[in-house]
Motif scaffolding. Structure first.
Motif, PDB file in Angstrom:
ATOM      1  N   SER A 219       0.997  -1.090  -0.105  1.00 21.66           N
ATOM      2  CA  SER A 219       0.018  -0.115  -0.050  1.00 21.66           C
ATOM      3  C   SER A 219       0.968   1.148  -0.014  1.00 21.66           C
ATOM      4  N   GLU A 242      -3.408   1.372  -3.219  1.00 22.07           N
ATOM      5  CA  GLU A 242      -4.402   1.557  -1.863  1.00 22.07           C
ATOM      6  C   GLU A 242      -4.473   0.145  -1.128  1.00 22.07           C
ATOM      7  N   ARG A 258      -5.562   3.810  -6.655  1.00 20.61           N
ATOM      8  CA  ARG A 258      -6.208   5.128  -6.810  1.00 20.61           C
ATOM      9  C   ARG A 258      -5.462   6.054  -7.867  1.00 20.61           C
TER      10      ARG A 258
END
Length: 279
Positions: A219, A242, A258
């Protein structure tokens, strides 16, 4: 025995009483002024009062209407002035945003001298559960071709030109389910494929696939275009990871990206009409 009523006497008394009353009234009027003019004045006095009241009311109403018309005209003028000021403010804001984009583009051009851009305005945004497309106002007459990448002024990837007319082009965004672009995990250098996904489109996300069973991705990782085979420029920012999820069959994993470009608020984009392949 009752005495008979003398009708003649009563009549005489009545006439005398009326005469005395008239003499008294005339005597009163004779003290102040002539009787008939005073009598006319007394009779007309209530009417004069009513007439004066009506005249005053009409004058007041006319003044109110005049003032109302003046206030209404002044209000319309103020509305016009406010509308003009709001238009000026909007234009100033638009100019400010345009200048900011041009400054960002100037920086991008300085950083990415291998890229050549054509500015374009977005005419139509066609977004649904199945597709995410844009129509822009530049086409083949401006050097735009099918397969050209489209970016923001910061160099964030928006999508790819899928059709080019003389003065318009259709752009498939990176969220579209038909999108498939070679990607690179910037931190680790591992390659993958950034793909549009039906399930993720409604969330404004896309997937990073072909990671293998033990991918080196976490992430927050930055994802950029790989530039492999020279189809697209390298190092264009796609977005950030994400989370990492397991695929439906549990045999592989994929990451949810994203996008860095805010596709919902775009009004202007920049088409990479040509680029130098960097090994």
């Amino acid at each position: 025995m009752k005495r008979p009523v003398n009708k003649f006497g009563i009549t005489v008394l009545a006439i005398a009483a009326i005469t005395a009353a008239l003499l008294s009234v005339m005597s009163y009027f004779s003290i102040t002024s002539a009787a008939l003019p005073n009598l006319a004045g007394i009779v007309a006095s209530p009417f004069r009062a009513v007439s004066a009241s009506i005249t005053g009311y009409l004058r007041s109403w006319n003044a109110y209407l005049t003032e109302f018309d003046e206030l209404k005209a002044e209000n319309e003028q103020l509305k016009l002035q406010i509308a003009e000021m709001e238009g000026t403010v909007r234009q100033a804001e638009s100019d400010r945003e345009e200048n900011a984009r041009l400054r960002e583009l100037a920086q991008l051009r300085e950083q990415r001298r291998d890229l050549h851009f054509e500015s374009a305005r977005i005419l139509v945004q066609d977004v649904s559960n199945w597709s995410s497309m844009l129509t822009v106002n530049k086409g083949t007459s401006h050097g735009v071709e099918t397969g050209d990448c489209v970016v923001t002024e910061e160099g964030d990837l928006v999508g790819v030109v899928t059709e080019a007319g003389l003065n318009w082009s259709t752009v498939r965004t990176i969220l579209d389910s038909d999108t498939s672009i070679g990607a690179l995990i910037f931190r680790s250098g591992a390659t993958a494929v950034a793909q549009g996904d039906f399930a993720l489109m409604s969330e404004g996300r896309l997937s990073l696939s072909y990671l293998g069973t033990e991918p080196d991705v976490v992430s927050g990782d930055l994802i950029v275009t790989s530039g492999l085979r020279g189809y697209y420029p390298s190092q264009l920012v796609i977005g950030y990871v994400e989370e990492v999820r397991a695929s439906d069959n549990g045999l592989a994993q994929y990451a949810v990206i994203r996008p860095e470009a805010d596709l919902d608020s775009l009004t202007q984009v920049f088409i990479v009409t040509s680029f130098d392949v960097v090994d």
